[in-house]
Design a protein around this motif. Structure first.
Motif, PDB file in Angstrom:
ATOM      1  N   UNK A  82      56.145  29.427 -45.840  1.00  0.00           N
ATOM      2  CA  UNK A  82      54.904  29.581 -46.591  1.00  0.00           C
ATOM      3  C   UNK A  82      54.234  28.244 -46.898  1.00  0.00           C
ATOM      4  N   UNK A  83      54.963  27.147 -46.720  1.00  0.00           N
ATOM      5  CA  UNK A  83      54.393  25.821 -46.946  1.00  0.00           C
ATOM      6  C   UNK A  83      53.949  25.269 -45.599  1.00  0.00           C
ATOM      7  N   UNK A  84      52.640  25.109 -45.421  1.00  0.00           N
ATOM      8  CA  UNK A  84      52.099  24.682 -44.135  1.00  0.00           C
ATOM      9  C   UNK A  84      52.411  23.225 -43.877  1.00  0.00           C
ATOM     10  N   UNK A  85      52.559  22.840 -42.594  1.00  0.00           N
ATOM     11  CA  UNK A  85      52.788  21.423 -42.277  1.00  0.00           C
ATOM     12  C   UNK A  85      51.564  20.583 -42.580  1.00  0.00           C
ATOM     13  N   UNK A  86      51.763  19.282 -42.675  1.00  0.00           N
ATOM     14  CA  UNK A  86      50.657  18.371 -42.937  1.00  0.00           C
ATOM     15  C   UNK A  86      49.667  18.401 -41.794  1.00  0.00           C
ATOM     16  N   UNK A  87      48.391  18.164 -42.130  1.00  0.00           N
ATOM     17  CA  UNK A  87      47.378  18.026 -41.086  1.00  0.00           C
ATOM     18  C   UNK A  87      47.696  16.801 -40.245  1.00  0.00           C
ATOM     19  N   UNK A  88      47.232  16.756 -38.976  1.00  0.00           N
ATOM     20  CA  UNK A  88      47.564  15.615 -38.095  1.00  0.00           C
ATOM     21  C   UNK A  88      47.251  14.272 -38.717  1.00  0.00           C
ATOM     22  N   UNK A  89      46.100  14.146 -39.379  1.00  0.00           N
ATOM     23  CA  UNK A  89      45.742  12.860 -39.970  1.00  0.00           C
ATOM     24  C   UNK A  89      46.721  12.486 -41.075  1.00  0.00           C
ATOM     25  N   UNK A  90      47.096  13.494 -41.916  1.00  0.00           N
ATOM     26  CA  UNK A  90      48.051  13.224 -42.984  1.00  0.00           C
ATOM     27  C   UNK A  90      49.413  12.866 -42.413  1.00  0.00           C
ATOM     28  N   UNK A  91      49.812  13.532 -41.309  1.00  0.00           N
ATOM     29  CA  UNK A  91      51.097  13.246 -40.688  1.00  0.00           C
ATOM     30  C   UNK A  91      51.130  11.825 -40.158  1.00  0.00           C
ATOM     31  N   UNK A  92      50.004  11.388 -39.550  1.00  0.00           N
ATOM     32  CA  UNK A  92      49.942  10.018 -39.036  1.00  0.00           C
ATOM     33  C   UNK A  92      50.053   9.014 -40.167  1.00  0.00           C
TER      34      UNK A  92
END
Length: 600
Positions: A352-362
């Motif tokens: 239920x907890x979505x992964x970080x957006x690509x920019x946030x992951x970078x």
């Protein structure tokens, strides 16, 4: 008994007479071994259930559940329990409006039976069972014992300043992963009841850590702070570890740089501040696991553990004759044990907890520093060294002498090599003998009384062999026995490397103090200024053997012998951006140190 080591179990043999003591040992061995494993592997906390709810202003309900106390004993609440708060042990002793409800293990002897033993005394009855139960109790929050292990294996603490009125200390993790942001905490404790205020300023040098501006320093300022006797106030600063390991680094502040005023009156620090830390390639989880795992079994037993499991905290409104439950707080009070049996449910919840957006992951994974060791290894683009060319006896004017073939270490290809004469001469500004290197025609400096013969030199680079040869032509006889030459080699950039070199244009670094006068075995941190570029990871190296020691983060320790020693400082990811610093080491500085530094 919380310490039943070493464990002993029954040994059976034919004809052994078994008594009640033997059967007790059998039970104790099994239960204590299980509890020992519970304690070491899981610790104390709640496994499931045991929610606490307010039924009305006076009563609460505790749900059924399972917990392990800090001695590894299982505590089972088999059914939900409803209680008036005033009926729980410890309520009458409460002194404040913040009360904590605790659960603890409790045994009771049950099921009395007639004892047939002839030696039995009293009424002839014994209890046939022991029921493993529980009890509830209340404590004031301030009076509740804490369960905590020694943090000295994880946190390093050292006193920045201390006198009869105040103690100022600094704490941070003793081992920090590369690129990891950490909390650096400054704690101020007032020791006296005079009510005086503290004003303090300390320019802290942090070779292995970067502040939020990317500098290896932290300016700690405290203005007119008064805590109250026995009280402590803390301030936290965010620091980030450098991206390359530094196994032995030091945070430092010189004695004369520590400015202190108590009640407006200046005071002096008696000792310089030093705090040793390390920057490691381990992950933060590995560092934490190592710190916790390094606490010995003996230390755990000495510190002891509470048998209490905290269930909830109550905010009470109390009068002389009554009380009201204002709120029940569970978040931050309960400690839960992670059970492997719940892994599948845990994964389902995690979905239920979505992964970080690509920019946030970078942004999360970005090292933030050009010198990160995570990238692919780079070929060296710069090298330097010293070679010696013996001069034959009876050297004639115009004769040419050659060096041996020298491997420069930059590989095959287009390499540029320059060479110059290295010699020692008296330097009036330094007040000592200093090393010099002369490139080009020595005749242009004939007024300096050079100890170099009139000569010219050339370098032949063997591109396909990764080496070179130096030739020197002597124009007049010389009493010298050997020529000492300093050579510098550069890899000629092509293609992408050429484009990268263009990006270096206008960028440079320089040592904040290019020359430092210091005593034998003293230490100094060589910090740098960055021009037209962002702060980056630096590499430090000594240019000759037996010239002291320097850590990866730039803390230089002088050798025991006097002399002038050279330190090369380069950008780790851009080795062409380089500067040099010099340490003038004297065994007896006396009063000449200040005048020499002023001249430099």
């Amino acid at each position: 008994n919380s310490q039943l080591l070493p464990f002993e179990r029954n040994r059976y043999y034919v004809g052994k007479l078994l008594t009640s003591a033997d059967f007790q040992v059998e039970q104790v061995y099994g239960s204590q071994k299980r509890r020992f494993i519970n304690e070491m592997m899981f610790g104390g906390g709640i496994v499931c259930g045991l929610g606490v709810y307010s039924l009305d202003d006076l009563s609460i309900m505790i749900e059924s559940g399972l917990a392990l106390d800090f001695w590894g004993r299982e505590i089972v609440v088999e059914n939900s329990v409803m209680k008036k708060l005033s009926a729980i042990d410890g309520f009458e002793e409460l002194q404040t409006n913040r009360a904590v409800l605790c659960l603890k293990y409790d045994e009771q002897a049950v099921h009395p039976v007639y004892a047939v033993s002839a030696g039995n005394q009293g009424e002839g009855y014994e209890h046939n069972r022991i029921r493993e139960g529980y009890s509830l109790c209340l404590f004031d929050r301030a009076a509740l014992p804490e369960n905590s292990l020694d943090f000295s294996a994880f946190i390093s603490t050292s006193v920045l300043y201390e006198d009869s009125d105040f103690r100022v200390s600094l704490s941070l993790p003793s081992s920090i992963p590369c690129n990891q942001a950490v909390r650096l905490r400054v704690s101020v404790t007032q020791l006296s009841s005079t009510g005086e205020s503290l004003t303090l300023q300390i320019p802290l040098q942090t070779p292995a850590l970067l502040n939020e501006e990317g500098e290896h320093s932290l300016d700690i300022k405290i203005d007119e702070l008064s805590c109250g006797q026995g009280k402590t106030i803390t301030r936290d600063y965010k620091m980030t570890a450098r991206p390359v390991p530094s196994p032995d680094s030091t945070l430092m502040a010189a004695t004369d740089s520590i400015s202190v005023k108590v009640g407006g009156v200046s005071r002096s620090a008696t000792e310089p501040f030093l705090l040793k830390i390390s920057v490691t390639e381990l992950s933060s989880e590995s560092v934490i696991a190592k710190a916790i795992g390094s606490v010995s079994l003996e230390a755990r037993n000495i510190e002891g553990s509470s048998e209490l499991i905290e269930l909830a905290e109550f905010s009470l409104q109390r009068t002389k004759s009554a009380y009201l439950i204002e709120s029940v707080i569970e978040d931050g009070v309960k400690k839960y044990i992670k059970a492997n049996a719940d892994d599948s449910l845990r994964r389902e919840y995690r979905d239920w907890f979505l992964p970080l957006a690509p920019q946030e992951e970078n942004e999360k994974n970005h090292s933030g520093t050009e010198g990160s060791p995570s990238g692919s290894p780079r070929e060296p683009v710069y090298a330097s060294g010293v070679c010696e060319i013996p001069l034959p006896a009876g050297l004639k004017s115009g004769q040419v002498v050659y060096s041996d073939e020298i491997i420069h270490g930059l590989g095959k290809g287009l390499i540029y090599v320059s060479a110059g004469f290295e010699y020692f001469a008296e330097d009036k500004k330094l007040g000592a003998t200093a090393r010099h290197t002369l490139y080009g025609d020595p005749d242009l400096f004939e007024g300096d009384n050079l100890s170099i013969p009139a000569s010219s030199l050339a370098v032949k680079v063997l591109n396909d062999r990764g080496s070179f040869v130096i030739a020197v032509k002597i124009y007049e006889p010389s009493p010298m026995v050997v020529l000492t030459l300093r050579w510098n080699a550069f890899s000629f950039p092509i293609g992408e490397e050429s484009a990268k070199l263009q990006k270096l244009e206008g960028k440079s670094i320089s040592a904040v103090r290019p020359t430092v006068v210091m005593g034998a075995r003293e230490s100094h941190y060589f910090s740098v200024n960055f021009k037209n570029m962002e702060p980056c990871t630096l590499t430090y190296e000594l240019t000759e053997k037996d010239s002291g020691q320097i850590t990866p983060d730039g803390i230089y320790t002088a050798p025991a012998k006097e002399g002038i020693y050279e330190i090369r400082i380069s950008c780790a990811d851009m080795p062409l951006i380089t500067t040099y610093a010099y340490a003038v080491v004297k065994k007896h500085l006396a009063q000449e140190t200040e005048s020499v530094e002023a001249q430099v």
